[in-house]
Scaffold this active site. Structure first.
Site, mmCIF file in Angstrom:
data_model
loop_
_atom_site.group_PDB
_atom_site.id
_atom_site.type_symbol
_atom_site.label_atom_id
_atom_site.label_comp_id
_atom_site.label_asym_id
_atom_site.label_seq_id
_atom_site.Cartn_x
_atom_site.Cartn_y
_atom_site.Cartn_z
ATOM 1 N N ASP A 1 0.836 -1.199 0.000
ATOM 2 C CA ASP A 1 0.000 0.000 0.000
ATOM 3 C C ASP A 1 0.875 1.255 0.000
ATOM 4 O O ASP A 1 0.585 2.241 -0.692
ATOM 5 C CB ASP A 1 -0.923 0.000 1.220
ATOM 6 N N LYS B 1 1.312 4.551 -2.940
ATOM 7 C CA LYS B 1 1.380 5.993 -2.677
ATOM 8 C C LYS B 1 2.653 6.596 -3.270
ATOM 9 O O LYS B 1 2.622 7.692 -3.852
ATOM 10 C CB LYS B 1 1.321 6.249 -1.166
#
Length: 819
Positions: A680, A684
Site C-alpha cells: 500500500d 502511494k
C-alpha cells in the site's frame, strides 16, 4: 379614476368552476379604480385541444369523435352545475352552442375534410363557451357585465389559423363598440373574422394578442395577462428549479424572451402595447396577491446584468459553405430569398468572417424544405463544386441570454462561454446582435438542461451557487464526509458562496439518484428507505441523464468497483474527487487516460487524499513543479501503521509485541502482513513518482521485505504472530545496532533519479524523520530550491476524520473552479 384596464385570463384561470369562482374577487377592485374593465378570456384549459382532436377524428371517419365531443360537453356542463343553482338561460345558451358544434362535426365526418377554415370555426367555440359562462357568472355575482364576441370587432385577412389583423378597420370597430358599453365587458380572446364575416383565429396564444389589440385601440392605462405563474420567470421553472420571478422588464426584453421560448406571453402581444407605450403586467390568478412582472418601455434598476435565460428546445442547424462564397456579393440575399419564398422562419443566423459559410437555425419540420430550396437556388454552384450541398445538424437547442444591461457590462460573453465550457457544454454556433440585447448559442439538445442551469446559476444566484455532489461509499470516510458537509454548509454559503447538494449516493448494496434535494442530515436513512439495488453502471447512467450543472462525483470506496468508471464520468463533464488510490496506482496508461480526459473535458480530477489523507502532499508537489522547481529526491513515510510500529520499536520491547499492539489499536489491517509487506505504501510512492512525471508501473517500485520468509508463509494470523515471535532476536539485533550508532529505524519510501523504493533505513538526529512519533506521516521534498533544508510536511496521515476533511477541501476546490 383611471380610464380603462384590460385583464386577460388564460385557460388555467378559467379552467374549472373553482377557478371561475375566483374571478369576481380579482375583478371587483378594478371596477372601483377604472371606468371600464375589459375582461378577455381564453377557452377552458385543454378544450382547444379537444376541439381540434374531435375535428381530426371526424375528418378520417372515426366515430370516436362523438366521445370527444361528449367530453367537451361534460366539461362545460359540469362548470355550469357548480356555478349556477338554477339558471335555465345559461344552460340553454351553452346547449345551443354545443348543438351547433355537433352539427359542424357531423358535416366534417360526412365530407372527410377538416380544413383550416373549419378548424378556425370549431376552435372558436372554446372562447365563446367560456366567455358566455364567465359573463353570466359575473352578473350573478353582482358585477354587471356584457358579452362581446370579438368576431364583431377584430377584422383580419383570410389566412386561416394565423390570420393577420386589419388594424385600421379593427381599431375603428373597437373604439366604436366599447364607447357604447358599460363598466365591465367580457370579450372572447383568440377569435376574429375576415371581411366576409367568416371566423378566423389569431394563432395559438392569440388571446394575449386580443387583449393587446383591444388595449392599444382604446388607449388602455394597462394590460394585464393573468396566468398560473407569478410572472415572467428568469428561466423555465420546469427546467431550472432556481428560476426567480422578475419584477420588471422592458418591451424589448419581453419580446426577446417570447421569441426564444418563454411561454408566459404570446409574442405578438408586445407589439401593439409597445407602439402605444401601454404597460403590461403578468399576474397569477392562483395567487393574485403577488405583484407579478411589470413590462414597460424602461425597466426598474436591477442587480442582475442578465434579465432572463430562455431556450428553444428543438432546432436544426443548416450550413451553406464553399470557396465560391468568399467575396461574392449577393450570396446572403439569394439564400434568404429562397427561404422566404418557402415561408421558412429563420430563428438564428451566424456567418464566418471569412464569408466561407453561413449557418442558420430553423424548426425541425422546416429543415428538409429549406435544404431543397437552397440547393435549388445554388444548383449551378453546387454542380461545379464551388459550394457544398447544405449540411443539416439535428438534435440541437438554442439557449439565449437576454438583458438590456448587458450592453453596459463587460465580460458577459466571457462569463457565458466559460460557464458552458466548465460544465462540458459544447457550443455549436453563436450569435449576438449589435444591440447586445441577446447572446444566443446553439448546443446539443441533451445538454440543454445542464446549460440552462449552469448559466442561470452563473448570472442569477448571486448569494450562492449550487454544486451537485454524488457520493459513492458511505462507510467510515463517506459518513464523516457527509457529516462535515452538513456541519460546514452554512459556512460555505457565507464564506465561499457555495451550497453543496447531495444529488446521489451509494453504499456497497444500495444506491439513490434523485433530482429532488437529498437531506444531508438524513442521507444514510434515506438511502436505506428509498434506495434501489446497487448497479454502478446504472448509477452512472442516471447521473449522466440528470445532466446537472456543477457536478462532482466523490468515490470514498477502497476498491476498483467505481474507479473503472472514472474515464466515462470525466468524459461526461463531471469532476471527480477521491481518496481511493486504485485508479492512480493502476497502469500508467489508465493514469494518463484520466489526466487527459479531465483536461479535454475541462473538468477537475482531484485526489489529494490518495497519499497523505488530509496532508497537502500532492498540492505542494504540484505547486513546486508548476513554479519551475526541480525535484531531486522525495523521502516519505506514508503508512500510519508502519510509522507507529517503527516509532514505537526500541531495544526494550520485542518487535512481535509492537506489531500486536498496533493491531489491537486498530492501526493494521486484519492481517498485519498486508501493512508490513509495504504494497500500500508503494502505491502511494508510485503516485508521487507519476506526479513528478515518471512513466512507471507499480512493479518498478522496489520493496525491501522486512519479514523473514517463514512469517510470510504462515497459514493464519495466529500462526504469523507465533512465527514472528521466533524472529524477535533478529529484529532486536537491527534496532540495537541502530541505537548504538545514535540512530532509529524508519520504513521509508524514496524516489530519486527516476526510481522508487520502499526500504528500512537507520536515520540519525539530523534527519527530519528522526523525531517522528505516533502514527504520523511525513514527506520530505529535496529540490533545487530546498536543497540544504528540505521542505517537510508532517502530520496525521490516516483516519476517517482527517481524510474526509481532505476530500471536502478538494470538493471546495472543484466548486470554486466551477462557479
Amino acid at each position: 379614476m383611471n380610464s380603462t384596464i384590460v385583464l386577460k385570463f388564460g385557460g388555467t384561470s378559467v379552467g374549472s368552476a373553482a377557478r371561475i369562482k375566483a374571478l369576481p374577487e380579482i375583478i371587483k377592485p378594478y371596477t372601483k379604480s377604472y371606468k371600464q374593465v375589459i375582461v378577455v378570456c381564453s377557452a377552458m384549459s385543454k378544450v382547444t385541444d379537444l376541439l381540434i382532436k374531435a375535428g381530426e377524428e371526424a375528418s378520417v371517419h372515426n366515430p370516436s369523435y362523438k366521445k370527444t365531443v361528449s367530453d367537451i360537453k361534460a366539461k362545460h356542463n359540469e362548470a355550469i352545475r357548480e356555478l349556477f343553482k338554477q339558471n335555465k338561460a345559461i344552460s340553454k345558451k351553452v346547449d345551443d352552442m354545443l348543438s351547433e358544434l355537433e352539427k359542424i362535426y357531423e358535416g366534417i365526418f360526412l365530407i372527410n375534410e377538416f380544413s383550416l377554415r373549419s378548424r378556425d370555426l370549431v376552435t372558436s367555440f372554446g372562447e365563446r363557451l367560456s366567455c358566455t359562462i364567465v359573463n353570466e357568472y359575473f352578473n350573478t355575482s353582482k358585477i354587471s357585465s356584457s358579452f362581446c364576441d370579438a368576431r364583431q370587432i377584430i377584422k383580419t385577412d383570410s389566412f386561416f389559423s394565423e390570420a393577420k389583423v386589419d388594424f385600421p378597420a379593427t381599431n375603428k370597430a373597437i373604439r366604436e363598440y366599447f364607447s357604447k358599453q358599460g363598466a365591465v365587458v367580457v370579450t372572447t380572446g383568440f377569435i376574429a373574422s375576415d371581411k366576409q364575416g367568416i371566423t378566423t383565429t389569431l394563432g395559438r396564444g392569440g388571446s394575449d394578442y386580443t387583449a393587446a389589440i383591444v388595449g392599444a385601440a382604446i388607449g388602455a392605462d394597462e394590460i394585464q395577462i393573468w396566468t398560473d405563474v407569478n410572472g415572467v420567470m428568469s428561466a423555465d421553472p420546469n427546467k431550472v428549479k432556481n428560476a426567480i420571478t422578475l419584477d420588471s422588464m422592458t418591451y424589448n426584453e419581453a419580446m426577446e424572451m417570447c421569441y426564444f421560448g418563454a411561454k408566459v406571453i404570446h409574442p405578438p402581444t408586445i407589439v401593439p402595447a409597445l407602439e402605444k407605450n401601454i404597460p403590461l403586467r403578468i399576474k397569477n390568478s392562483f395567487h393574485p396577491e403577488q405583484a407579478g412582472t411589470f413590462i414597460s418601455k424602461k425597466a426598474a434598476k436591477s442587480d442582475h446584468t442578465v434579465k432572463g435565460i430562455t431556450s428553444i428546445e428543438q432546432v436544426h442547424l443548416l450550413t451553406l459553405q464553399g470557396s465560391g462564397m468568399v467575396g461574392v456579393a449577393g450570396i446572403s440575399a439569394r439564400l434568404f430569398s429562397a427561404l422566404a419564398i418557402e415561408k421558412v422562419n429563420v430563428i438564428l443566423i451566424t456567418q464566418a468572417s471569412s464569408e466561407h459559410n453561413i449557418s442558420f437555425a430553423v424548426k425541425p419540420n422546416d429543415s428538409l424544405r429549406s435544404k431543397q430550396a437552397i440547393e435549388n437556388a445554388f444548383a449551378l454552384e453546387i454542380k461545379t463544386k464551388l459550394i457544398e450541398p447544405v449540411a443539416i445538424q439535428t438534435d440541437l437547442s438554442i439557449l439565449a441570454v437576454i438583458g438590456e444591461n448587458m450592453k453596459n457590462t463587460a465580460g458577459v460573453s466571457g462569463r457565458l462561454f466559460q460557464t458552458l465550457g466548465k460544465n462540458g457544454v459544447s457550443v455549436i454556433a453563436a450569435a449576438q446582435g449589435s444591440s447586445e440585447l441577446n447572446i444566443s448559442v446553439v448546443v446539443k439538445q441533451p445538454q440543454l438542461a445542464k446549460a440552462l442551469n449552469s448559466v442561470h446559476d452563473a448570472f442569477f444566484l448571486s448569494q450562492y451557487k449550487t454544486v451537485n455532489v454524488f457520493v459513492a461509499g458511505v462507510g467510515l470516510i463517506g459518513s464523516k464526509l457527509i457529516e462535515q458537509m452538513n456541519a460546514s454548509n452554512d459556512f460555505l454559503k457565507k464564506q465561499h458562496g457555495i451550497a453543496l447538494n447531495i444529488a446521489g449516493f451509494a453504499d456497497s448494496k444500495s444506491m439513490l439518484v434523485s433530482d429532488k434535494k437529498i437531506s444531508v442530515q438524513n442521507a444514510k436513512k434515506i438511502l436505506s428507505e428509498q434506495g434501489e439495488k446497487l448497479n454502478e453502471q446504472k448509477f452512472a447512467e442516471k447521473m449522466f441523464a440528470m445532466s446537472l450543472s456543477n457536478s462532482v462525483f466523490v468515490d470514498c470506496t477502497g476498491n476498483d468497483t467505481w474507479s473503472k468508471h472514472y474515464a466515462t464520468i470525466l468524459a461526461n463533464s463531471i469532476s471527480i474527487v477521491t481518496p481511493n488510490k486504485t485508479a492512480n496506482s493502476s497502469t500508467q496508461a489508465y493514469y494518463n487516460l484520466l489526466k487527459q480526459t479531465a483536461t479535454k473535458h475541462n473538468v477537475k480530477f482531484l485526489y489529494e487524499t490518495n497519499v497523505g489523507a488530509g496532508l497537502p502532499v500532492i498540492n505542494t508537489l504540484n505547486n513546486l513543479l508548476v513554479s519551475g522547481d526541480k525535484i531531486i529526491k522525495i523521502e516519505a513515510i506514508l503508512s500510519g501503521t508502519l510509522s507507529f510500529i517503527f516509532n514505537s520499536f526500541n531495544s526494550k520491547t520485542p518487535f512481535s509485541d509492537i506489531v500486536k499492539m498496533a493491531k489491537e489499536k486498530g492501526y493494521t489491517e486484519p492481517d498485519p502482513r498486508d501493512d508490513l509487506s509495504g504494497k500500500d505504501f508503494a502505491r502511494k510512492l508510485l503516485i508521487l513518482a507519476r506526479e513528478c512525471g515518471a512513466n512507471t508501473e507499480l512493479k518498478n517500485i522496489n520493496i525491501e521485505s522486512i519479514l523473514p520468509a517463514p512469517c510470510v508463509k504462515a497459514k493464519s494470523v495466529d500462526d504469523f504472530f507465533k512465527v514472528l515471535k521466533t524472529f524477535d532476536t533478529h529484529f532486536s539485533d537491527m534496532v540495537c545496532k541502530a541505537e548504538k550508532a545514535g540512530k532509529v529505524l524508519r520504513m521509508v519510501g524514496v524516489y530519486e533519479n527516476g526510481k522508487g523504493a520502499i526500504k528500512l533505513l537507520a536515520v540519525d538526529a539530523s534527519h527530519p524523520f528522526y523525531n517522528l512519533s505516533g502514527s504520523d506521516n511525513i514527506v520530505s521534498f529535496t529540490t533545487e530550491r530546498y536543497k540544504e533544508r528540505p521542505l517537510v510536511i508532517k502530520g496525521p496521515g490516516a483516519g476517517a476524520e482527517v481524510t474526509a476533511a481532505g476530500v471536502l477541501a478538494d470538493i471546495i476546490t472543484v466548486s470554486n473552479y466551477l462557479v
